[in-house]
Design a protein around this motif. Structure first.
Motif, short mmCIF file in Angstrom:
data_model
loop_
_atom_site.label_atom_id
_atom_site.label_comp_id
_atom_site.label_asym_id
_atom_site.label_seq_id
_atom_site.Cartn_x
_atom_site.Cartn_y
_atom_site.Cartn_z
N PHE A 64 -13.40 -14.97 18.70
CA PHE A 64 -14.67 -14.62 19.33
C PHE A 64 -14.65 -14.97 20.81
O PHE A 64 -13.97 -15.90 21.23
N ARG B 16 -9.64 -20.79 6.82
CA ARG B 16 -9.41 -19.75 5.83
C ARG B 16 -8.39 -20.18 4.77
O ARG B 16 -8.47 -19.80 3.61
N THR C 79 -24.22 -19.16 18.65
CA THR C 79 -22.86 -19.33 19.15
C THR C 79 -21.86 -18.58 18.27
O THR C 79 -20.66 -18.85 18.32
N GLU C 80 -22.34 -17.65 17.48
CA GLU C 80 -21.51 -16.76 16.65
C GLU C 80 -20.74 -17.49 15.56
O GLU C 80 -19.82 -16.93 14.98
N GLN C 81 -21.11 -18.74 15.27
CA GLN C 81 -20.39 -19.45 14.20
C GLN C 81 -20.66 -18.81 12.84
O GLN C 81 -19.82 -18.88 11.94
N ASP D 280 -21.19 -15.56 12.34
CA ASP D 280 -20.30 -14.40 12.30
C ASP D 280 -18.88 -14.85 11.98
O ASP D 280 -18.16 -14.20 11.21
N ALA D 281 -18.47 -15.97 12.59
CA ALA D 281 -17.11 -16.46 12.35
C ALA D 281 -16.92 -16.82 10.88
O ALA D 281 -15.89 -16.50 10.29
N LEU D 282 -17.93 -17.44 10.28
CA LEU D 282 -17.85 -17.76 8.85
C LEU D 282 -17.59 -16.49 8.05
O LEU D 282 -16.71 -16.46 7.18
N THR D 283 -18.37 -15.45 8.36
CA THR D 283 -18.22 -14.20 7.63
C THR D 283 -16.81 -13.66 7.77
O THR D 283 -16.19 -13.28 6.78
N THR D 284 -16.29 -13.66 8.99
CA THR D 284 -14.95 -13.09 9.18
C THR D 284 -13.89 -13.96 8.50
O THR D 284 -12.80 -13.49 8.22
N LEU D 285 -14.21 -15.22 8.25
CA LEU D 285 -13.26 -16.08 7.54
C LEU D 285 -13.52 -16.04 6.03
O LEU D 285 -13.24 -17.00 5.32
N THR E 167 -16.13 -16.28 4.23
CA THR E 167 -17.03 -17.28 3.66
C THR E 167 -18.45 -16.78 3.79
O THR E 167 -18.89 -16.42 4.89
#
Ligand SMILES: Nc1ncnc2c1ncn2[C@@H]1O[C@H](COP(=O)(O)OP(=O)(O)OP(=O)(O)O)[C@@H](O)[C@H]1O
Ligand SMILES: [Mg+2]
Lengths: 248, 260
Positions: A81, A99, B127-129, B131-136, B138
């Motif tokens: 990001f 992950r 802070t897009e965390q 979104d980051a969870l989703t992409t990981l 989770t």
């Protein structure tokens, strides 16, 4: 292969994407350039389904990305990001190994930690950083931790949103080489957003320039200097004068 | 500006309110549906138990202590008008376990916990965390919402029970030191008078308030607007919504339990 067809996205009255068409062949490195605020980050997020386009289609290997198994789809991706988006409640190594510690193929802690430390080394971070918290790191270090997290599970498709912004020139070189290596040696498909023309030339197979909500120009990186598109020329040479307005 | 403008504004307000009630209901349903489906995140859950339960003990304890003491004084003063001073132990106890323990405990925990959940998750959102969870791979609902909601539902009744006890102790301290009660009589009156359902109803209220407390924090955090101001607004809305819902739910539950 990732294919975008006539993708539109507006936030309220702010019509950001106005019909984007783009193809990223498998195993190649696409770099997106374009002015600040033209929707480059929104474009990446649309492919991942984090932003839902208003219209148009996005396909991965011919499959519509909004259909099908989300988990299986996302498992193929890594994403850096723009702001890092590190989990600030977790230590650096736990971020990088996040992950690896999830899902059916969950690795034991020691093994995940070892992989995390190896990935941190590849982005130029020493082992002792692993046990720190993201808030204790500098901006450029956080960026590199985000990068390590994106590549940790060795995904086949990786998105990098401004991987070298905020890094010193040497570290930028290291990261450019790393991204290039991931594409050529591991056969990954990469989509990178950058404002750094050195990066563009180091990373890209193909370049696309986003302007006015559309892909203004796209082609092989070698064609970048040859094109007589005034928008591209103004952009890559960083001129204040030209068809692109400087107040946007 | 026409004459009907205020009406239209009122209508819009009502529609907005109904829409957000609908959204919250759907969100609540989604969270609950994820509770029983793996993956589970025990570490997040334990952390939530610690944050919501353990660290709320001091504030709940102090609130209850002072409230129990004040309640005993008031009941003594009021009871004196009917010559019913002897009712202090029993009425203090029942007031504490049925109403004030759960409600004040719930409100204090809402102030502490709803705000911090909303601010934390709101910050993660901006802070897009998330979104980051989703992409990981989770699910943010499973990873962020479920552990907090389950922890709150389990832990707030325990806080209520602790608060009840400390509140009754507050009444007892005032009773024997200031109102001239005999210590063992005070305790005997309290214990003999309280029935199981007096306490049980308060604990059930606590569980319901726990659900509201965590759900409002998570919901408003995840729907936070952009930037620091967005997080600030989300936090404020979360605490206001949690407090109002706690009081409303308290009325409804009291009606259901004791309204006949
Ligand atoms: N979640 C959102 N809600 C509302 N507007 C948004 C949202 N995300 C992006 N935008 C708007 O979309 C436009 C494009 O944003 P985006 O982040 O894609 O720009 P960008 O091309 O990545 O710019 P930069 O190079 O500065 O990162 C901006 O005007 C931004 O305000
Ligand atoms: Mg961007």
């Amino acid at each position: 292969m990732i294919e975008l067809r006539n993708v539109h996205k507006a936030f309220g009255s702010n019509h950001v994407l106005r019909g984007v068409d783009l193809v990223i062949p498998k195993g190649t490195s696409m770099v997106i350039i374009g002015g600040s605020g033209t929707g480059k980050s929104v474009l990446l997020k649309s492919v991942l389904g984090l932003v839902r386009p208003d219209s148009g289609t996005i396909t991965l290997d011919g499959q519509d990305v909004t259909r099908g198994d989300r988990d299986a789809f996302l498992a193929r991706f890594g994403m850096l990001f723009q702001g890092g988006a590190l989990f600030d409640s977790l230590r650096v190594w736990e971020n990088v190994a996040f992950r690896l510690r999830q899902g059916a193929r969950k690795l034991p802690k020691d093994q995940a930690r070892a992989i995390a430390i190896e990935k941190l080394r590849r982005v130029g971070l020493k082992e002792h950083v692993a046990d720190q918290y993201p808030a204790e790191l500098s901006g450029g270090m956080q960026k590199r931790v985000g990068l390590a997290r994106a590549i940790a599970a060795e995904p086949e498709i990786i998105f990098f949103d401004e991987p070298t912004t905020g890094l010193d020139p040497i570290m930028s070189g290291v990261i450019n080489d790393l991204i290039r290596e991931i594409v050529t040696e591991m056969g990954a498909t990469a989509m990178t957003i950058t404002h750094d023309m050195t990066s563009v030339r180091a990373i890209a197979d193909n370049v696309a320039m986003l302007h006015g909500g559309k892909v203004r120009w796209t082609g092989a990186v070698s064609g970048l200097d040859a094109t007589d598109d005034p928008y591209v020329q103004q952009f890559i040479h960083g001129r204040a004068e030209g068809p692109i307005e400087s107040v946007r | 500006m026409t004459l009907t403008a205020p009406l239209a504004a009122l209508g819009r307000l009502v529609l907005d309110m109904l829409a957000s009630i609908g959204r919250i209901a759907i969100f609540a349903f989604q969270v609950v549906s994820h509770i029983f489906r793996p993956p589970f995140y025990p570490r997040e859950f334990l952390n939530a138990v610690l944050q919501i339960g353990w660290f709320s003990l001091p504030v709940v304890g102090l609130t209850s202590l002072f409230t129990g003491g004040a309640l005993a004084l008031q009941i003594y003063a009021g009871g004196a008008r009917y010559g019913a001073e002897a009712a202090v132990p029993s009425i203090t106890a029942i007031g504490m376990v049925r109403e004030l323990g759960p409600v004040l405990g719930g409100l204090m925990v809402a102030a502490r916990v709803t705000s911090s959940i909303a601010a934390e998750i709101g910050t993660m959102k901006v802070t897009e965390q998330i979104d980051a969870l989703t992409t990981l791979s989770t699910n943010p609902l499973k990873y962020l919402a479920v552990p907090r909601v389950v922890a709150a539902v389990l832990v707030v009744p325990v806080l209520v029970a602790v608060g009840d006890s400390i509140g009754i102790a507050g009444g007892w301290i005032v009773g024997i030191n200031q109102l001239g009660f005999n210590s063992s009589t005070y305790i005997k009156n309290t214990v003999n008078f309280l029935q199981f359902w007096d306490i049980g109803s308060g604990l059930v209220k606590g569980a319901a308030f726990g659900f509201i407390i965590a759900l409002m924090g998570v919901y408003h955090g995840m729907n936070s607007g952009r930037g620091a101001q967005g997080v600030g607004d989300a936090t404020k809305s979360a605490v206001v919504a949690a407090s109002v819902l706690i009081l409303a739910a308290n009325f409804l539950l009291t009606r259901v339990f004791f309204g006949s």
